[in-house]
Design an enzyme around this catalytic site. Sequence first.
Site, PDB file in Angstrom:
ATOM      1  N   THR A  33       0.822  -1.212   0.000  1.00 47.84           N
ATOM      2  CA  THR A  33       0.000   0.000   0.000  1.00 47.84           C
ATOM      3  C   THR A  33       0.853   1.258   0.000  1.00 47.84           C
ATOM      4  OG1 THR A  33      -1.782  -1.157   1.081  1.00 47.84           O
ATOM      5  CG2 THR A  33      -1.756   1.212   1.389  1.00 47.84           C
ATOM      6  N   SER A  80       1.559  -7.619  -0.611  1.00 49.60           N
ATOM      7  CA  SER A  80       2.437  -8.481   0.198  1.00 49.60           C
ATOM      8  C   SER A  80       1.931  -9.916   0.318  1.00 49.60           C
ATOM      9  CB  SER A  80       2.699  -7.866   1.567  1.00 49.60           C
ATOM     10  OG  SER A  80       1.543  -7.912   2.357  1.00 49.60           O
ATOM     11  N   THR A 113       1.687  -4.299   4.246  1.00 52.73           N
ATOM     12  CA  THR A 113       1.578  -4.576   5.688  1.00 52.73           C
ATOM     13  C   THR A 113       0.988  -5.955   6.006  1.00 52.73           C
ATOM     14  OG1 THR A 113      -0.567  -3.487   5.763  1.00 52.73           O
ATOM     15  CG2 THR A 113       1.372  -2.139   6.303  1.00 52.73           C
ATOM     16  N   ASP A 114       0.247  -6.537   5.049  1.00 53.59           N
ATOM     17  CA  ASP A 114      -0.452  -7.795   5.381  1.00 53.59           C
ATOM     18  C   ASP A 114       0.505  -8.895   5.826  1.00 53.59           C
ATOM     19  OD1 ASP A 114      -2.784  -6.521   4.706  1.00 53.59           O
ATOM     20  OD2 ASP A 114      -3.021  -7.508   2.765  1.00 53.59           O
TER      21      ASP A 114
END
Length: 346
Positions: A33, A80, A113-114
């Site tokens: 993101t 990710s 971030t995942d």
Amino acid sequence: APTVPILPHHLLARDTHFNSSLPNITIFATGGTIAGSAASNTATTGYTAGALGVDILIQAVPELWNISNVKGVQVANVDSGSITPEILLNLTSMIQEALDDPYCQGAVVTHGTDTLEESAFFLDLTIKTDKPVVVVGAMRPATAISADGPMNLLEAVTLAGSPEARGRGTMVVLNDRIGSAFYMTKTHSNALDTFKASEQGYLGFFLDTKPLFYYHPVLPIGREYFNVSGATELPEVDILFGHQVLNPKLARSAVESGAKGLVLAGMGAGGWTSAGTNEIEDLVEEYGTQVVVSSRTMGGFVQTDGSGNMYGGQDLNPQKARIMLQLALYAGYSSKQLATLFGFAP
Ligand SMILES: NC(=O)C[C@H](N)C(=O)O
């Protein structure tokens, strides 16, 4: 095996900006993101993660040049969820090479971030250095009002160039906080203050973009180094999620489709159903499967009880326990070595 595209290593206006009194920092971009682009400036979901290149991320924060000489390397540009062992192995070897150069003071990785906590943990266990490695992401795409990416990137680069950040292992930066990659985990699907280590806490925070630490440099108990130089793939380790009446055959199906190791996201302190436990014991017997028992509770401790091929994941969450087991299997750890590795009770 899938090949990982590595875009050319390029310098960004380094000649015009270079200042020999500032630290040299390399930013390794992987997507997410922080490099995301949406159709509207109010959209914080439904956007394309990994749409913008590292040069655009750097150009968006000209303040970077006041604190460092930055160089951008595009390693991948994906959401990710699509990070693979091949990308991680590439990333480790590129960062190791960069940090082995005495003229490079630190490395920053931009990442979705995942699964950021998985990659950050992997880098923490596979890079041998005292220099700062900082993994940074964002919760709002670059096109959003109040996008968090530019400030997070500036703070991450500042941290990577700070002498007081040395000797702390890989760190995660988001929302003005600094945490250890060993423990930081994503706790909220949408909020900006999502990365936390609820039991272990933060290492520090940022004030006016400057890092302020709570502690002198210290490394987590249980942090191990695995040399993966030259590795092109890693053994498959799958995670099974515990719940009432779970299907015991899922474990067999994972092993028979290639898993060398299993991580159980167990109930409470690593509980599993009795039918499921029987099935796992059969698999250990038949295939020599190595099993790490973690917990779905996102906190607490699962101990190693000494039963063969079964180890407690300690206070590692299932996704981190998976990386640890994968690296240990790659390194050819015996059952005895695995019991020691997963016996690092503080
Ligand atoms: N905030 C984010 O970066 C989420 C995104 N789906 C990713 O992990 O790539």
